[in-house]
Write a protein that holds these residues in place. Sequence first.
Motif, PDB file in Angstrom:
ATOM      1  N   ALA A 183       0.818  -1.209   0.000  1.00 41.23           N
ATOM      2  CA  ALA A 183       0.000   0.000   0.000  1.00 41.23           C
ATOM      3  C   ALA A 183       0.850   1.257   0.000  1.00 41.23           C
ATOM      4  CB  ALA A 183      -0.928   0.002   1.209  1.00 41.23           C
ATOM      5  N   GLY A 184       2.145   1.096  -0.253  1.00 41.56           N
ATOM      6  CA  GLY A 184       3.023   2.258  -0.311  1.00 41.56           C
ATOM      7  C   GLY A 184       3.613   2.657   1.018  1.00 41.56           C
ATOM      8  N   VAL A 185       3.601   1.768   1.994  1.00 36.82           N
ATOM      9  CA  VAL A 185       4.249   2.019   3.279  1.00 36.82           C
ATOM     10  C   VAL A 185       5.497   1.139   3.355  1.00 36.82           C
ATOM     11  CG1 VAL A 185       4.025   1.916   5.791  1.00 36.82           C
ATOM     12  CG2 VAL A 185       2.072   2.611   4.380  1.00 36.82           C
ATOM     13  N   PHE A 186       6.636   1.755   3.654  1.00 37.71           N
ATOM     14  CA  PHE A 186       7.927   1.068   3.585  1.00 37.71           C
ATOM     15  C   PHE A 186       8.523   0.910   4.979  1.00 37.71           C
ATOM     16  CE2 PHE A 186       7.166   2.749  -0.575  1.00 37.71           C
ATOM     17  CZ  PHE A 186       7.761   1.855  -1.444  1.00 37.71           C
ATOM     18  N   THR A 187       9.123  -0.264   5.201  1.00 36.89           N
ATOM     19  CA  THR A 187       9.840  -0.523   6.449  1.00 36.89           C
ATOM     20  C   THR A 187      11.192  -1.140   6.124  1.00 36.89           C
ATOM     21  OG1 THR A 187       8.753  -2.686   6.618  1.00 36.89           O
ATOM     22  CG2 THR A 187       7.740  -0.842   7.809  1.00 36.89           C
ATOM     23  N   ASP A 188      12.116  -1.026   7.064  1.00 32.90           N
ATOM     24  CA  ASP A 188      13.449  -1.583   6.855  1.00 32.90           C
ATOM     25  C   ASP A 188      13.393  -3.095   6.727  1.00 32.90           C
ATOM     26  OD1 ASP A 188      15.589   0.497   6.940  1.00 32.90           O
ATOM     27  OD2 ASP A 188      14.567   1.017   8.810  1.00 32.90           O
ATOM     28  N   ALA A 189      14.143  -3.638   5.758  1.00 31.07           N
ATOM     29  CA  ALA A 189      14.279  -5.082   5.610  1.00 31.07           C
ATOM     30  C   ALA A 189      15.026  -5.647   6.810  1.00 31.07           C
ATOM     31  CB  ALA A 189      15.016  -5.406   4.317  1.00 31.07           C
ATOM     32  N   PRO A 190      14.866  -6.946   7.086  1.00 29.77           N
ATOM     33  CA  PRO A 190      15.579  -7.540   8.221  1.00 29.77           C
ATOM     34  C   PRO A 190      17.091  -7.341   8.112  1.00 29.77           C
ATOM     35  CG  PRO A 190      13.889  -9.042   7.406  1.00 29.77           C
ATOM     36  CD  PRO A 190      13.974  -7.912   6.424  1.00 29.77           C
ATOM     37  N   ALA A 191      17.730  -7.279   9.241  1.00 30.13           N
ATOM     38  CA  ALA A 191      19.181  -7.135   9.274  1.00 30.13           C
ATOM     39  C   ALA A 191      19.845  -8.251   8.478  1.00 30.13           C
ATOM     40  CB  ALA A 191      19.670  -7.151  10.726  1.00 30.13           C
ATOM     41  N   GLY A 192      20.871  -7.922   7.732  1.00 29.71           N
ATOM     42  CA  GLY A 192      21.588  -8.898   6.935  1.00 29.71           C
ATOM     43  C   GLY A 192      21.028  -9.095   5.547  1.00 29.71           C
ATOM     44  N   SER A 193      19.973  -8.372   5.176  1.00 25.50           N
ATOM     45  CA  SER A 193      19.395  -8.535   3.847  1.00 25.50           C
ATOM     46  C   SER A 193      20.314  -8.029   2.758  1.00 25.50           C
ATOM     47  CB  SER A 193      18.046  -7.813   3.765  1.00 25.50           C
ATOM     48  OG  SER A 193      17.093  -8.388   4.629  1.00 25.50           O
ATOM     49  N   VAL A 194      21.125  -7.027   3.076  1.00 22.65           N
ATOM     50  CA  VAL A 194      22.087  -6.487   2.109  1.00 22.65           C
ATOM     51  C   VAL A 194      23.471  -6.488   2.750  1.00 22.65           C
ATOM     52  CG1 VAL A 194      20.427  -5.093   0.823  1.00 22.65           C
ATOM     53  CG2 VAL A 194      21.515  -4.130   2.844  1.00 22.65           C
TER      54      VAL A 194
END
Length: 479
Positions: A183-194
Amino acid sequence: MRTISLLTLAASLATPPSLAAQSPFRTNRNAPMPVMTVAYDLCTGDVDGDGDVDLVIGNDHDANQLFLNDGRGGFVDATAGRLVTPATPAPGSGYANATYEVDLADADGDGDLDLFVVNDHDVVDRLYLNDGLGFFTDVTASATPTYPDYGVDQVVADFDGDGDVDWLICNYFSLRLLLNNGAGVFTDAPAGSVPGNVFGDNRSFAADLDQDGDLDVVLGRGGFYASGNPLILVNQGNAVFALAPAATIPFPGLVHAADVDGDGKLDLLANNGSQLLRNLGGLVFAPAVALPSSTVASLDYDLDGDVDLIGNGKLLVNDGTGTFTQVTTGVTPNGDGACVADLDGDGDPDVVDTGAGNTSARFNFFNQVHTPTAPVHGQPWSIQLASPVRTTPVLWAPGVANGAAPAPFALPGLDGRLHLDPVSAIPLWPIFSTTGLDTITWTIPNLPALIGTELHYQAAVLDPLRPAFLTNATRDVIQ
């Protein structure tokens, strides 16, 4: 009165011999471009839903701009009331705006293009939602984590395969991945994703390089902040990335991707687009092959179904197998900010970029209606019809009207949209072209009453190698 004037004008037409072909990409005097204040980056897309391509310009320490297309490849500055850039300096930054990258994508799944903005100098990155008519609302505070950092690049794509776009932000010395809830709401990906301690600087992009069904990322390393070889982030599935060896792309500088040999695998154009690395599958690339010149973007210039390349004043025309013939264009797009899009609605790709001197886009003259000078009553005037050199003639059916269509509309059996007023439009005789550039030359009658008359030109074209289509449309006013 005006219809009689058009018939009088049409009766004076004469056709001189064909002219030699000119540069395949040229400016169009009938397609105005407002002044870009800084033009650090730009992106293209139909933001107001009228069927043509608009521009958003990121202006670093100046306010960003929105240019709307007039339907013929000309633009008007529509920033006021549509796209607001904060004017108050960010706390601790000293800058109100510091836009480094702009991209358009549908953040909230409502079918229109929203705006993603990355800023450097610790100015918070911003997300703007589009109302569908090209009016943008800043929803950063409610839709994204807000944090000060030094953003230098971004990639907007569906990394976790859930059908919505996610947001990879390249900060100076780090990456931050934000996942979309649909719906266009963003949250940080889990730690270690990048991976840590890596980032991209200019022209990073997403592509499925290993053909496993998810999007990998190539981190550009040819900008001001990062040097060395571009890096590949390999998507392990569900937006978890592993870093491929730096030697995978054994050249420094900017890189872009295209399937140049038509085998379904994306090849890499490395070392500022001058070295071709053919993709053999599984992130294995063939030894580099030097191209005739450096390149910054791919496009199907001649609409023959294969990928051509442009850059450094040259067009590299593909024979379909990844072997290229070099053609001089005189146009050198900026590698940091070049965009390919059909700006004038004639079905072929044009080029606009931040290195064009803030004057105009560069239009593809593979098929083009062009008037080199303004019409003056009592003086000769020419209309150019640019088309490919063919053994089998390309048939042009031009028409003229003294008004534009209230809204461009499709005609049965023809790609594109008609821009001429159907009430005042009159057809001209057909022209069979084989030599690349033909002209219609005529003398505007020496009648002062004609001053101020608008002349709109467009043509239907039958090309044996593509579906029938409508060309771009031009507008001139008799002086």
